[in-house]
Write a protein that holds these residues in place. Structure first.
Motif, PDB file in Angstrom:
ATOM      1  N   GLU A  90       0.815  -1.217   0.000  1.00  0.00           N
ATOM      2  CA  GLU A  90       0.000   0.000   0.000  1.00  0.00           C
ATOM      3  C   GLU A  90       0.848   1.267   0.000  1.00  0.00           C
ATOM      4  O   GLU A  90       0.314   2.360   0.075  1.00  0.00           O
ATOM      5  N   GLY A  91       2.177   1.121  -0.068  1.00  0.00           N
ATOM      6  CA  GLY A  91       3.053   2.280  -0.198  1.00  0.00           C
ATOM      7  C   GLY A  91       3.241   3.039   1.102  1.00  0.00           C
ATOM      8  O   GLY A  91       3.020   2.522   2.189  1.00  0.00           O
ATOM      9  N   LEU A 102       7.895  11.968   4.392  1.00  0.00           N
ATOM     10  CA  LEU A 102       8.387  10.597   4.428  1.00  0.00           C
ATOM     11  C   LEU A 102       8.723  10.134   3.024  1.00  0.00           C
ATOM     12  O   LEU A 102       7.964  10.397   2.092  1.00  0.00           O
ATOM     13  N   ARG A 103       9.855   9.471   2.881  1.00  0.00           N
ATOM     14  CA  ARG A 103      10.249   8.852   1.617  1.00  0.00           C
ATOM     15  C   ARG A 103      10.494   7.382   1.865  1.00  0.00           C
ATOM     16  O   ARG A 103      10.973   6.993   2.927  1.00  0.00           O
ATOM     17  N   LEU A 104      10.190   6.570   0.870  1.00  0.00           N
ATOM     18  CA  LEU A 104      10.387   5.132   0.951  1.00  0.00           C
ATOM     19  C   LEU A 104      11.377   4.721  -0.118  1.00  0.00           C
ATOM     20  O   LEU A 104      11.169   5.001  -1.305  1.00  0.00           O
ATOM     21  N   LEU A 105      12.472   4.054   0.297  1.00  0.00           N
ATOM     22  CA  LEU A 105      13.483   3.560  -0.635  1.00  0.00           C
ATOM     23  C   LEU A 105      13.564   2.048  -0.502  1.00  0.00           C
ATOM     24  O   LEU A 105      13.500   1.501   0.596  1.00  0.00           O
ATOM     25  N   THR A 106      13.714   1.365  -1.636  1.00  0.00           N
ATOM     26  CA  THR A 106      13.817  -0.088  -1.635  1.00  0.00           C
ATOM     27  C   THR A 106      15.279  -0.504  -1.678  1.00  0.00           C
ATOM     28  O   THR A 106      16.057   0.011  -2.481  1.00  0.00           O
ATOM     29  N   LYS A 107      15.643  -1.423  -0.791  1.00  0.00           N
ATOM     30  CA  LYS A 107      17.008  -1.953  -0.752  1.00  0.00           C
ATOM     31  C   LYS A 107      17.246  -2.844  -1.961  1.00  0.00           C
ATOM     32  O   LYS A 107      16.312  -3.468  -2.429  1.00  0.00           O
ATOM     33  N   PRO A 108      18.464  -2.981  -2.416  1.00  0.00           N
ATOM     34  CA  PRO A 108      19.666  -2.320  -1.921  1.00  0.00           C
ATOM     35  C   PRO A 108      19.674  -0.834  -2.275  1.00  0.00           C
ATOM     36  O   PRO A 108      19.134  -0.432  -3.308  1.00  0.00           O
ATOM     37  N   ILE A 109      20.296  -0.051  -1.408  1.00  0.00           N
ATOM     38  CA  ILE A 109      20.257   1.405  -1.542  1.00  0.00           C
ATOM     39  C   ILE A 109      21.637   1.942  -1.890  1.00  0.00           C
ATOM     40  O   ILE A 109      22.621   1.563  -1.274  1.00  0.00           O
ATOM     41  N   GLU A 110      21.664   2.809  -2.864  1.00  0.00           N
ATOM     42  CA  GLU A 110      22.894   3.523  -3.203  1.00  0.00           C
ATOM     43  C   GLU A 110      22.927   4.802  -2.362  1.00  0.00           C
ATOM     44  O   GLU A 110      21.884   5.358  -2.015  1.00  0.00           O
ATOM     45  N   ILE A 111      24.124   5.275  -2.072  1.00  0.00           N
ATOM     46  CA  ILE A 111      24.260   6.456  -1.213  1.00  0.00           C
ATOM     47  C   ILE A 111      23.660   7.714  -1.850  1.00  0.00           C
ATOM     48  O   ILE A 111      22.974   8.482  -1.179  1.00  0.00           O
ATOM     49  N   ALA A 112      23.892   7.948  -3.143  1.00  0.00           N
ATOM     50  CA  ALA A 112      23.411   9.195  -3.775  1.00  0.00           C
ATOM     51  C   ALA A 112      21.897   9.374  -3.650  1.00  0.00           C
ATOM     52  O   ALA A 112      21.438  10.439  -3.221  1.00  0.00           O
ATOM     53  N   PRO A 113      21.078   8.359  -4.004  1.00  0.00           N
ATOM     54  CA  PRO A 113      19.627   8.544  -3.824  1.00  0.00           C
ATOM     55  C   PRO A 113      19.218   8.664  -2.358  1.00  0.00           C
ATOM     56  O   PRO A 113      18.261   9.360  -2.038  1.00  0.00           O
TER      57      PRO A 113
END
Length: 125
Positions: A90-91, A102-113
């Motif tokens: 549901e995000g 709030l921001r949602l990032l999906t792993k694996p995560i790069e440092i720049a984003p």
């Protein structure tokens, strides 16, 4: 001289936490690391000073969703970046009440984003 943004990071995978903390410090952030949500909550309760929360979702003792809810009970406008390998279907609506950014990032995560997301929720994009 600008004061670095202070990030409270809750991440139970210690190697990932080390890599992320190093990358964020290189990007000019001050990082306070906690091995899970409960430890992060205890740091906050003990008076740790931080501007942003960076949290994993799936952690032992206290997960990211509950950590966000408890910290935002005290600081409704707390900026949050969530990093997870298992984003909720549901995000971001499932993760907060909409009061703070709030921001949602999906792993694996790069440092720049990740840096970009932290700056965005802090309002300094």
């Amino acid at each position: 001289m600008t004061i670095p943004l202070r990030v409270l990071m809750a991440e139970d995978e210690w190697l990932a936490a080390e890599v992320l903390a190093e990358g964020l410090e290189d990007a000019g952030f001050a990082v306070l690391s906690a091995p899970d949500g409960q430890a992060a909550l205890e740091l906050a309760a003990a008076g740790a000073v931080f501007d942003l929360l960076l949290t994993d979702l799936r952690m032992p003792r206290l997960d990211g969703r509950e950590l966000i809810a408890r910290l935002r009970a005290e600081r409704p406008d707390l900026p949050v970046v969530v990093m997870t390998g298992f984003p909720p279907p549901e995000g971001t609506g499932a993760l907060h009440d909409g009061q703070g950014p709030l921001r949602l990032l999906t792993k694996p995560i790069e440092i720049a984003p990740l840096v970009a997301a932290l700056r965005a929720v802090a309002g300094i994009a």
